[in-house]
Each structure stands twice: as C-alpha cells, then as structure tokens.
Design a protein around this motif. Structure first.
Motif, PDB file in Angstrom:
ATOM      1  N   ALA A 134       0.868  -1.476  -0.243  1.00  0.00           N
ATOM      2  CA  ALA A 134       0.258   0.131  -0.480  1.00  0.00           C
ATOM      3  C   ALA A 134       0.625   0.956   0.009  1.00  0.00           C
ATOM      4  CB  ALA A 134      -0.861   0.187   1.309  1.00  0.00           C
ATOM      5  N   LYS A 135       1.934   1.196   0.969  1.00  0.00           N
ATOM      6  CA  LYS A 135       2.954   2.330   1.166  1.00  0.00           C
ATOM      7  C   LYS A 135       3.431   2.862  -0.769  1.00  0.00           C
ATOM      8  CE  LYS A 135       5.272   5.613   3.973  1.00  0.00           C
ATOM      9  NZ  LYS A 135       4.465   5.932   5.209  1.00  0.00           N
ATOM     10  N   ASP A 136       4.019   1.564  -1.062  1.00  0.00           N
ATOM     11  CA  ASP A 136       4.594   1.339  -2.334  1.00  0.00           C
ATOM     12  C   ASP A 136       3.755   2.273  -3.505  1.00  0.00           C
ATOM     13  OD1 ASP A 136       6.911   0.793  -1.574  1.00  0.00           O
ATOM     14  OD2 ASP A 136       7.176  -0.673  -2.040  1.00  0.00           O
ATOM     15  N   HIS A 137       2.410   1.992  -3.179  1.00  0.00           N
ATOM     16  CA  HIS A 137       1.466   2.079  -4.269  1.00  0.00           C
ATOM     17  C   HIS A 137       1.061   3.316  -4.187  1.00  0.00           C
ATOM     18  CE1 HIS A 137      -2.283   2.221  -6.610  1.00  0.00           C
ATOM     19  NE2 HIS A 137      -2.648   2.997  -6.027  1.00  0.00           N
ATOM     20  N   ASN A 138       0.786   4.252  -3.157  1.00  0.00           N
ATOM     21  CA  ASN A 138       0.827   5.069  -2.590  1.00  0.00           C
ATOM     22  C   ASN A 138       2.056   6.346  -2.895  1.00  0.00           C
ATOM     23  OD1 ASN A 138      -1.929   4.690  -2.293  1.00  0.00           O
ATOM     24  ND2 ASN A 138      -1.514   4.715   0.521  1.00  0.00           N
ATOM     25  N   ASN A 139       2.909   6.514  -3.377  1.00  0.00           N
ATOM     26  CA  ASN A 139       4.568   7.133  -3.079  1.00  0.00           C
ATOM     27  C   ASN A 139       4.385   6.897  -4.715  1.00  0.00           C
ATOM     28  OD1 ASN A 139       4.973   7.128  -0.228  1.00  0.00           O
ATOM     29  ND2 ASN A 139       6.000   5.859  -0.271  1.00  0.00           N
ATOM     30  N   GLN A 140       4.166   5.745  -5.588  1.00  0.00           N
ATOM     31  CA  GLN A 140       3.528   6.205  -7.541  1.00  0.00           C
ATOM     32  C   GLN A 140       2.443   6.188  -7.670  1.00  0.00           C
ATOM     33  OE1 GLN A 140       4.535   2.068  -8.077  1.00  0.00           O
ATOM     34  NE2 GLN A 140       7.037   1.881  -7.006  1.00  0.00           N
ATOM     35  N   ASN A 141       1.430   6.405  -7.176  1.00  0.00           N
ATOM     36  CA  ASN A 141       0.323   7.100  -7.558  1.00  0.00           C
ATOM     37  C   ASN A 141      -0.976   8.175  -6.436  1.00  0.00           C
ATOM     38  OD1 ASN A 141       1.278   5.359  -9.789  1.00  0.00           O
ATOM     39  ND2 ASN A 141       0.160   3.532  -7.679  1.00  0.00           N
ATOM     40  N   GLY A 142       0.014   9.426  -6.638  1.00  0.00           N
ATOM     41  CA  GLY A 142      -0.522   9.850  -5.314  1.00  0.00           C
ATOM     42  C   GLY A 142      -1.953  10.634  -5.792  1.00  0.00           C
ATOM     43  N   ASP A 143      -2.433  10.269  -6.136  1.00  0.00           N
ATOM     44  CA  ASP A 143      -3.780  10.409  -7.345  1.00  0.00           C
ATOM     45  C   ASP A 143      -4.834   9.172  -7.174  1.00  0.00           C
ATOM     46  OD1 ASP A 143      -2.310  13.484  -7.831  1.00  0.00           O
ATOM     47  OD2 ASP A 143      -3.420  12.901 -10.212  1.00  0.00           O
ATOM     48  N   TYR A 144      -4.173   7.966  -7.811  1.00  0.00           N
ATOM     49  CA  TYR A 144      -4.710   6.977  -6.510  1.00  0.00           C
ATOM     50  C   TYR A 144      -4.697   6.097  -6.023  1.00  0.00           C
ATOM     51  CZ  TYR A 144      -6.278   8.066 -11.369  1.00  0.00           C
ATOM     52  OH  TYR A 144      -6.518   9.383 -12.956  1.00  0.00           O
ATOM     53  N   ARG A 145      -4.793   6.934  -4.687  1.00  0.00           N
ATOM     54  CA  ARG A 145      -4.407   6.646  -4.066  1.00  0.00           C
ATOM     55  C   ARG A 145      -5.178   4.859  -2.610  1.00  0.00           C
ATOM     56  NH1 ARG A 145      -1.396   8.986  -0.556  1.00  0.00           N
ATOM     57  NH2 ARG A 145      -0.905   8.683   1.762  1.00  0.00           N
ATOM     58  N   LYS A 146      -3.834   3.549  -2.594  1.00  0.00           N
ATOM     59  CA  LYS A 146      -4.333   2.686  -2.145  1.00  0.00           C
ATOM     60  C   LYS A 146      -5.181   2.659  -0.543  1.00  0.00           C
ATOM     61  CE  LYS A 146      -3.270  -2.200  -2.076  1.00  0.00           C
ATOM     62  NZ  LYS A 146      -2.540  -3.051  -3.072  1.00  0.00           N
ATOM     63  N   MET A 147      -6.579   2.798  -0.025  1.00  0.00           N
ATOM     64  CA  MET A 147      -6.966   2.797   0.727  1.00  0.00           C
ATOM     65  C   MET A 147      -7.106   1.236   1.586  1.00  0.00           C
ATOM     66  SD  MET A 147      -7.610   5.414   1.544  1.00  0.00           S
ATOM     67  CE  MET A 147      -7.824   5.526   2.950  1.00  0.00           C
ATOM     68  N   TRP A 148      -6.867   0.911   2.888  1.00  0.00           N
ATOM     69  CA  TRP A 148      -6.293  -0.293   3.490  1.00  0.00           C
ATOM     70  C   TRP A 148      -7.212  -0.211   5.048  1.00  0.00           C
ATOM     71  CZ3 TRP A 148      -1.809  -2.337   6.202  1.00  0.00           C
ATOM     72  CH2 TRP A 148      -1.767  -3.947   6.338  1.00  0.00           C
ATOM     73  N   LYS A 149      -8.112  -1.069   5.551  1.00  0.00           N
ATOM     74  CA  LYS A 149      -8.193  -1.290   6.615  1.00  0.00           C
ATOM     75  C   LYS A 149      -7.424  -0.736   8.077  1.00  0.00           C
ATOM     76  CE  LYS A 149     -11.757  -3.547   8.288  1.00  0.00           C
ATOM     77  NZ  LYS A 149     -12.617  -4.942   8.501  1.00  0.00           N
ATOM     78  N   TRP A 150      -6.600  -1.702   7.955  1.00  0.00           N
ATOM     79  CA  TRP A 150      -5.028  -1.196   8.737  1.00  0.00           C
ATOM     80  C   TRP A 150      -3.642  -0.144   8.606  1.00  0.00           C
ATOM     81  CZ3 TRP A 150      -7.534  -3.190  12.556  1.00  0.00           C
ATOM     82  CH2 TRP A 150      -8.324  -4.165  12.073  1.00  0.00           C
ATOM     83  N   PHE A 151      -3.664   0.544   7.327  1.00  0.00           N
ATOM     84  CA  PHE A 151      -2.905   1.903   6.900  1.00  0.00           C
ATOM     85  C   PHE A 151      -2.105   2.563   8.560  1.00  0.00           C
ATOM     86  CE2 PHE A 151      -1.148   4.651   5.071  1.00  0.00           C
ATOM     87  CZ  PHE A 151      -0.155   4.919   4.218  1.00  0.00           C
ATOM     88  N   ASN A 152      -3.400   3.336   8.627  1.00  0.00           N
ATOM     89  CA  ASN A 152      -3.508   4.241   9.586  1.00  0.00           C
ATOM     90  C   ASN A 152      -1.969   3.966  10.793  1.00  0.00           C
ATOM     91  OD1 ASN A 152      -4.420   6.017   8.081  1.00  0.00           O
ATOM     92  ND2 ASN A 152      -6.188   6.101   8.539  1.00  0.00           N
ATOM     93  N   MET A 153      -2.814   2.569  11.311  1.00  0.00           N
ATOM     94  CA  MET A 153      -1.773   2.134  12.638  1.00  0.00           C
ATOM     95  C   MET A 153      -1.555   1.218  11.925  1.00  0.00           C
ATOM     96  SD  MET A 153      -5.338  -0.070  14.631  1.00  0.00           S
ATOM     97  CE  MET A 153      -4.189  -0.456  15.943  1.00  0.00           C
ATOM     98  N   MET A 154      -0.522   0.530  11.044  1.00  0.00           N
ATOM     99  CA  MET A 154       1.055   0.470  10.685  1.00  0.00           C
ATOM    100  C   MET A 154       1.457   1.478  10.877  1.00  0.00           C
ATOM    101  SD  MET A 154       1.203  -2.869  10.541  1.00  0.00           S
ATOM    102  CE  MET A 154       1.681  -3.339   9.478  1.00  0.00           C
TER     103      MET A 154
END
Length: 128
Positions: free
Chosen positions: A72-92
C-alpha cells in the motif's frame, strides 16, 4: 491446523497491532536476530486480552501485515492521485511509517536514525 483457526477477527488484529506498537515490543523486535521470544510475549499479551493466538500465528500475521503495508505504501508513493486504502494502514503507519529516517547534520553528513512511534489504542486513553 485448519484455516478457520487462522482467521483473525478485526478486534484481534486491532489488539495485535496495539501490542506490536508498544515501545518495548518494537525495541525487542529491532534488536532480535530471532524473534520467537518476542512473539511469545505478544501471544501472551493477546491471551491476557482474551484472544488465543500462538507464537507462529503472531509471527505470520506480522509478516502478512507488513507485506500488505509495504504494498500500500509503495502504491501510494507512486500513484498520488489513486491512493490505495487499506483498513489497517493508519495503525501500521503509526508503528512502521517513520521508523527509518535519514537526516543530514549541520555538517552535511548523512545519519540514519530509528524512530519508533507508539500507537495508543483509543480505549487506552479512557483508562488513563
């Protein structure tokens, strides 16, 4: 072991991440070449919270969550406009997002530091 015994509920994952985010657990994981004893402690803390997961289940869950977080982090760093949301992302991200950071000192030399961010579960604030 059956697949059913390996399924984690949302409450189990949330509690697991709160335990993983504890400063002493992170410190022990950082310093451990072998982390079996750390995950024994995590397993015991889960049991104390009412969830029965063994050492290997905890280790495997940690690996899976870290792999999903990295994706998710790699995807979001490469695709700023199309951020991948994941349930546990904020806690991780609270646990692992700022662990390695590089800073240049006043002489321009590069230094790597480790910053461990402790995640406090919202219910822990009620107990304080």
């Amino acid at each position: 072991m059956s697949r059913k015994g390996m399924v984690w509920t949302n409450r189990e994952v949330e509690t697991f991440l709160c335990i993983l985010g504890e400063e002493d657990v992170q410190r022990d994981l950082d310093g451990a070449a072998r982390n079996e004893k750390v995950f024994q402690l995590v397993s015991q803390k889960l049991l104390d919270a009412g969830f029965e997961k063994n050492t290997e289940q905890c280790r495997q869950k940690s690996k899976k969550l870290r792999a999903d977080y990295r994706k998710a982090k790699d995807h979001n760093n490469q695709n700023g406009d199309y951020r991948k949301m994941w349930k546990w992302f904020n806690m991780m991200d609270a646990i692992y997002g700022h662990r390695l950071q590089s800073n240049r000192d006043r002489h321009g030399e590069l230094h790597a530091g480790i910053q461990v961010t402790t995640y406090r579960h919202p219910s822990a604030q009620l107990a304080s």
